[in-house]
Design a protein around this motif. Structure first.
Motif, mmCIF file in Angstrom:
data_model
loop_
_atom_site.group_PDB
_atom_site.id
_atom_site.type_symbol
_atom_site.label_atom_id
_atom_site.label_comp_id
_atom_site.label_asym_id
_atom_site.label_seq_id
_atom_site.Cartn_x
_atom_site.Cartn_y
_atom_site.Cartn_z
ATOM 1 N N LEU A 114 0.826 -1.214 0.000
ATOM 2 C CA LEU A 114 0.000 0.000 0.000
ATOM 3 C C LEU A 114 0.860 1.263 0.000
ATOM 4 O O LEU A 114 0.531 2.237 -0.695
ATOM 5 C CB LEU A 114 -0.944 -0.012 1.197
ATOM 6 C CG LEU A 114 -2.051 -1.069 1.137
ATOM 7 C CD1 LEU A 114 -2.789 -1.139 2.462
ATOM 8 C CD2 LEU A 114 -3.008 -0.794 -0.010
ATOM 9 N N ASN A 115 1.957 1.254 0.751
ATOM 10 C CA ASN A 115 2.852 2.419 0.777
ATOM 11 C C ASN A 115 3.500 2.642 -0.591
ATOM 12 O O ASN A 115 3.583 3.788 -1.058
ATOM 13 C CB ASN A 115 3.924 2.257 1.855
ATOM 14 C CG ASN A 115 3.356 2.404 3.251
ATOM 15 O OD1 ASN A 115 2.333 3.047 3.454
ATOM 16 N ND2 ASN A 115 4.021 1.797 4.210
ATOM 17 N N GLU A 116 3.960 1.563 -1.230
ATOM 18 C CA GLU A 116 4.551 1.696 -2.559
ATOM 19 C C GLU A 116 3.540 2.230 -3.560
ATOM 20 O O GLU A 116 3.859 3.061 -4.408
ATOM 21 C CB GLU A 116 5.099 0.348 -3.035
ATOM 22 C CG GLU A 116 6.342 -0.088 -2.303
ATOM 23 C CD GLU A 116 6.761 -1.506 -2.656
ATOM 24 O OE1 GLU A 116 6.104 -2.174 -3.492
ATOM 25 O OE2 GLU A 116 7.772 -1.967 -2.085
ATOM 26 N N TRP A 117 2.299 1.745 -3.455
ATOM 27 C CA TRP A 117 1.237 2.212 -4.361
ATOM 28 C C TRP A 117 0.974 3.705 -4.136
ATOM 29 O O TRP A 117 0.852 4.465 -5.095
ATOM 30 C CB TRP A 117 -0.033 1.398 -4.132
ATOM 31 C CG TRP A 117 -1.198 1.884 -4.915
ATOM 32 C CD1 TRP A 117 -1.406 1.755 -6.260
ATOM 33 C CD2 TRP A 117 -2.345 2.582 -4.408
ATOM 34 N NE1 TRP A 117 -2.614 2.327 -6.609
ATOM 35 C CE2 TRP A 117 -3.196 2.841 -5.491
ATOM 36 C CE3 TRP A 117 -2.716 3.010 -3.133
ATOM 37 C CZ2 TRP A 117 -4.408 3.505 -5.341
ATOM 38 C CZ3 TRP A 117 -3.920 3.666 -2.995
ATOM 39 C CH2 TRP A 117 -4.745 3.908 -4.093
ATOM 40 N N GLN A 118 0.925 4.114 -2.879
ATOM 41 C CA GLN A 118 0.664 5.525 -2.572
ATOM 42 C C GLN A 118 1.793 6.407 -3.097
ATOM 43 O O GLN A 118 1.545 7.465 -3.669
ATOM 44 C CB GLN A 118 0.492 5.723 -1.064
ATOM 45 C CG GLN A 118 0.044 7.116 -0.697
ATOM 46 C CD GLN A 118 -1.303 7.471 -1.289
ATOM 47 O OE1 GLN A 118 -2.243 6.694 -1.217
ATOM 48 N NE2 GLN A 118 -1.417 8.632 -1.902
ATOM 49 N N ILE A 119 3.029 5.981 -2.922
ATOM 50 C CA ILE A 119 4.173 6.747 -3.434
ATOM 51 C C ILE A 119 4.098 6.835 -4.965
ATOM 52 O O ILE A 119 4.316 7.904 -5.538
ATOM 53 C CB ILE A 119 5.497 6.112 -2.966
ATOM 54 C CG1 ILE A 119 5.668 6.325 -1.461
ATOM 55 C CG2 ILE A 119 6.692 6.678 -3.742
ATOM 56 C CD1 ILE A 119 6.772 5.485 -0.842
ATOM 57 N N ALA A 120 3.787 5.721 -5.609
ATOM 58 C CA ALA A 120 3.674 5.722 -7.071
ATOM 59 C C ALA A 120 2.556 6.661 -7.526
ATOM 60 O O ALA A 120 2.719 7.400 -8.511
ATOM 61 C CB ALA A 120 3.418 4.304 -7.579
ATOM 62 N N ARG A 121 1.431 6.655 -6.827
ATOM 63 C CA ARG A 121 0.312 7.553 -7.169
ATOM 64 C C ARG A 121 0.708 9.012 -6.978
ATOM 65 O O ARG A 121 0.402 9.865 -7.806
ATOM 66 C CB ARG A 121 -0.926 7.239 -6.322
ATOM 67 C CG ARG A 121 -1.500 5.861 -6.476
ATOM 68 C CD ARG A 121 -2.393 5.697 -7.618
ATOM 69 N NE ARG A 121 -3.495 6.635 -7.506
ATOM 70 C CZ ARG A 121 -4.442 6.739 -8.402
ATOM 71 N NH1 ARG A 121 -4.450 5.968 -9.440
ATOM 72 N NH2 ARG A 121 -5.405 7.616 -8.275
ATOM 73 N N ASN A 122 1.398 9.313 -5.872
ATOM 74 C CA ASN A 122 1.832 10.690 -5.620
ATOM 75 C C ASN A 122 2.818 11.160 -6.681
ATOM 76 O O ASN A 122 2.737 12.300 -7.147
ATOM 77 C CB ASN A 122 2.457 10.813 -4.226
ATOM 78 C CG ASN A 122 1.430 10.698 -3.126
ATOM 79 O OD1 ASN A 122 0.234 10.859 -3.348
ATOM 80 N ND2 ASN A 122 1.884 10.383 -1.936
#
Length: 131
Positions: A114-122
Motif C-alpha cells: 500500500l505504501n509503494e502504491w501511494q508513493i507511485a500515485r503521488n
C-alpha cells in the motif's frame, strides 16, 4: 503480470481454466476476453513450475479439473507481491493484481504494498501537475 492475478485468485478457491479466463478478463482495464489459447499455456507453465496442480472437482459430476494453488505457488506469489513494480504502463494493473493477492500476507507486507502504491500515485500526480 498475469501469473500474479491467477495465483492470487487461487488463494480463495480452486478454479477451472474457464473461470480464470473470466476473472483475468474482468480484472484487466479495459476489459478483455481472454482466450483458451492464452490461458491454458499459462496454466501449463504454472503447473510445470510446481505453482499449481490440477485436481478433480468432486462437486462436478463430469469430473472437471480445476487449478489448485500449491505451497510453491504461494511462495512464488509472495515473491511477486514483495517485488517492486516498475514504472510503466502496466503499473496500475499490477497494483490491482497485488491488492487481490495480498489478503493472506502479513500486515507488514500489506503495508509495504500500500505504501509503494501511494508513493507511485503521488509521483504520478506530481508528474501530471508539472505537465
Amino acid at each position: 503480470m498475469h501469473e500474479l492475478l491467477v495465483l492470487g485468485s487461487l488463494l480463495s478457491r480452486d478454479m477451472s481454466g474457464y473461470k480464470l479466463c473470466q476473472v483475468l478478463g474482468n480484472a484487466l482495464v479495459p476489459r478483455r476476453k481472454i482466450s483458451n489459447g492464452f490461458m491454458y499455456p499459462l496454466l501449463n507453465k504454472l503447473a510445470a513450475a510446481g505453482d499449481i496442480t490440477f485436481v478433480t472437482d468432486t462437486s462436478d459430476a463430469r469430473g472437471k479439473k480445476v487449478a489448485h494453488l500449491t505451497a510453491t505457488g504461494r511462495a512464488h506469489l509472495h515473491d511477486m507481491l514483495v517485488t517492486p513494480v516498475a514504472t510503466d504502463a502496466k503499473r496500475e494493473s499490477l497494483y490491482r493484481f497485488k491488492f487481490k493477492g495480498m489478503a493472506t500476507e502479513p500486515v507488514a507486507v500489506q503495508s509495504q504494498i500500500l505504501n509503494e502504491w501511494q508513493i507511485a500515485r503521488n509521483n504520478l500526480n506530481e508528474f501530471n501537475d508539472v505537465n
